[in-house]
Design a protein around this motif. Sequence first.
Motif, mmCIF file in Angstrom:
data_model
loop_
_atom_site.group_PDB
_atom_site.id
_atom_site.type_symbol
_atom_site.label_atom_id
_atom_site.label_comp_id
_atom_site.label_asym_id
_atom_site.label_seq_id
_atom_site.Cartn_x
_atom_site.Cartn_y
_atom_site.Cartn_z
ATOM 1 N N THR A 27 0.829 -1.208 0.000
ATOM 2 C CA THR A 27 0.000 0.000 0.000
ATOM 3 C C THR A 27 0.862 1.256 0.000
ATOM 4 O O THR A 27 0.643 2.187 -0.789
ATOM 5 N N HIS A 29 1.364 4.112 -2.905
ATOM 6 C CA HIS A 29 1.244 5.547 -2.606
ATOM 7 C C HIS A 29 2.472 6.309 -3.128
ATOM 8 O O HIS A 29 2.333 7.342 -3.797
ATOM 9 N N CYS A 48 2.285 9.045 -6.081
ATOM 10 C CA CYS A 48 2.701 10.443 -5.801
ATOM 11 C C CYS A 48 3.826 10.839 -6.747
ATOM 12 O O CYS A 48 3.847 11.968 -7.264
ATOM 13 N N ASN A 81 -8.862 -0.965 -2.860
ATOM 14 C CA ASN A 81 -8.050 0.089 -2.243
ATOM 15 C C ASN A 81 -7.257 0.894 -3.277
ATOM 16 O O ASN A 81 -6.812 2.007 -2.988
ATOM 17 N N HIS A 82 -7.095 0.344 -4.494
ATOM 18 C CA HIS A 82 -6.398 1.122 -5.533
ATOM 19 C C HIS A 82 -7.087 2.471 -5.754
ATOM 20 O O HIS A 82 -6.428 3.476 -5.998
ATOM 21 N N ILE A 129 -6.196 4.890 -2.885
ATOM 22 C CA ILE A 129 -4.780 5.314 -2.927
ATOM 23 C C ILE A 129 -4.588 6.310 -4.069
ATOM 24 O O ILE A 129 -3.888 7.312 -3.930
ATOM 25 N N LYS A 157 -5.983 9.702 -3.024
ATOM 26 C CA LYS A 157 -5.113 10.375 -2.051
ATOM 27 C C LYS A 157 -3.911 10.999 -2.776
ATOM 28 O O LYS A 157 -3.503 12.115 -2.455
ATOM 29 N N ALA A 158 -3.343 10.272 -3.725
ATOM 30 C CA ALA A 158 -2.137 10.770 -4.405
ATOM 31 C C ALA A 158 -2.482 11.842 -5.447
ATOM 32 O O ALA A 158 -1.797 12.855 -5.545
ATOM 33 N N ASP A 195 1.665 -3.727 -9.829
ATOM 34 C CA ASP A 195 1.398 -4.044 -8.432
ATOM 35 C C ASP A 195 1.864 -5.485 -8.215
ATOM 36 O O ASP A 195 1.302 -6.422 -8.789
#
Length: 413
Positions: free
Chosen positions: A108, A112, A116, A136-137, A140, A143-144, A219
């Motif tokens: 995870t 991230h 980013c 969750n991809h 994430i 968020k980035a 991934d």
Amino acid sequence: MSAFAHVPASKPDAILHLNTLFAQDQSPNKVSLGVGAYRDENGKPWILPSVKAAEAVISADLTKYNKEYPPQPGYPLFLKSCQEFLLGEDHTAIAEKRVASCQSLSGTGSLHVGMCFLMNNYAGHQFYMPSVTWPNHYGIFEKAYGKQSKYLEYTYLFKDGQLKIDFESMKKDMNNAPNESIFLLHACAHNPSGIDLSKDQWMEVLAIFKAKKHVAFFDVAYQGFATGSFEEDGFATRLFAREGVEIVVAQSFAKNFGLYGERVGCCHIVHTDQNNAQLTLNLQGYMCLIVRQTWSMSPVHGAYIVQTIGQDPELKKQFLVDVQTMSSRIKKMRQMLYDELMRIGTKGDWTHILTCIGMFTFTGLTPAQVEHMKVKHAVYLVTQGGRMSMCGLTEKNVAYVAAAMKETVENVK
Ligand SMILES: Cc1ncc(COP(=O)(O)O)c(C=O)c1O
């Protein structure tokens, strides 16, 4: 009234919530097939013998394996081990010093850092996710990249519910994407479907990536879990890194080392400029910046375990046997579940239980059937595709699970 009184309840993560429900369930027959963690033949968590041996090496020399801050990108021997597990010891990208690596918080944290990095250094390039992926991809990515940014999807499975890759549509999507797009790819043991591209298909995808200059974001959460071999499961990553595609890798050691709670992983960027070691340092430096500003330093204990195993030929040999142990038990459970479903005459085609790969299988059970399995039989699956973690099956519970599936498909549409 609290200044924070406006904060609403958060929606629980669907998969983690399943664990909570399972823990509360009083049924003596309950079976957890939701969580993505390996269980041994008694349904218990397993610490790999090679990990236990590495722990002994570490605790016998706490002067060497101290609790100081590590270097920002992680210990050099840890990074060397990560690259070797990922690409093999004699990969050209390593020899050409094209691999920039930075320790991170498991898969995870590595996702991230990679996202980013791309957001800040490759902005404006369209990001694509497979049309079914680890949920969750999405979070994430948000968020980035920020809430305002939108990813697109490329086709993975057939949209009509067939449990197969719609490869023609996938290729069309990759060909129709703007040049220099970014594609998130599951390197092996696709979660949640358990359905992977064949080697020939990866070769075709590679040709598209080369022609279109797409960036591959791999991934790598399950290397070793799919076939039991790091080499086989590293096929796509190793191929792309060799063949001149820019790749970003989120590498997790949660599943293959059983180091779930240690949060050990690595983010790699493999660039295509031969003999540009300065670029490699620059890329590593940028990843270090992200880590510094987010959690500052990555934890050392799990990293010591990975490097101790990675740099000791005997421990590495043992580790590769341990990975085989896990993947063979999963394969055995696939066969047992399939045989039992056939023996009791369960209607439907269940061959995908055998052909899926890795920890998970999309059973194809509908949300209503998944709910019924939980309420009537205390068998817990993930709603999306009726995803089943094969690790939760044991010789003791497999007949119970098969009977529950038979009853469910007969009585619930
Ligand atoms: C596809 C995929 N990627 C990444 C991860 C990240 O796991 P972790 O952060 O525990 O290494 C998982 C875990 O379930 C996963 O299934």
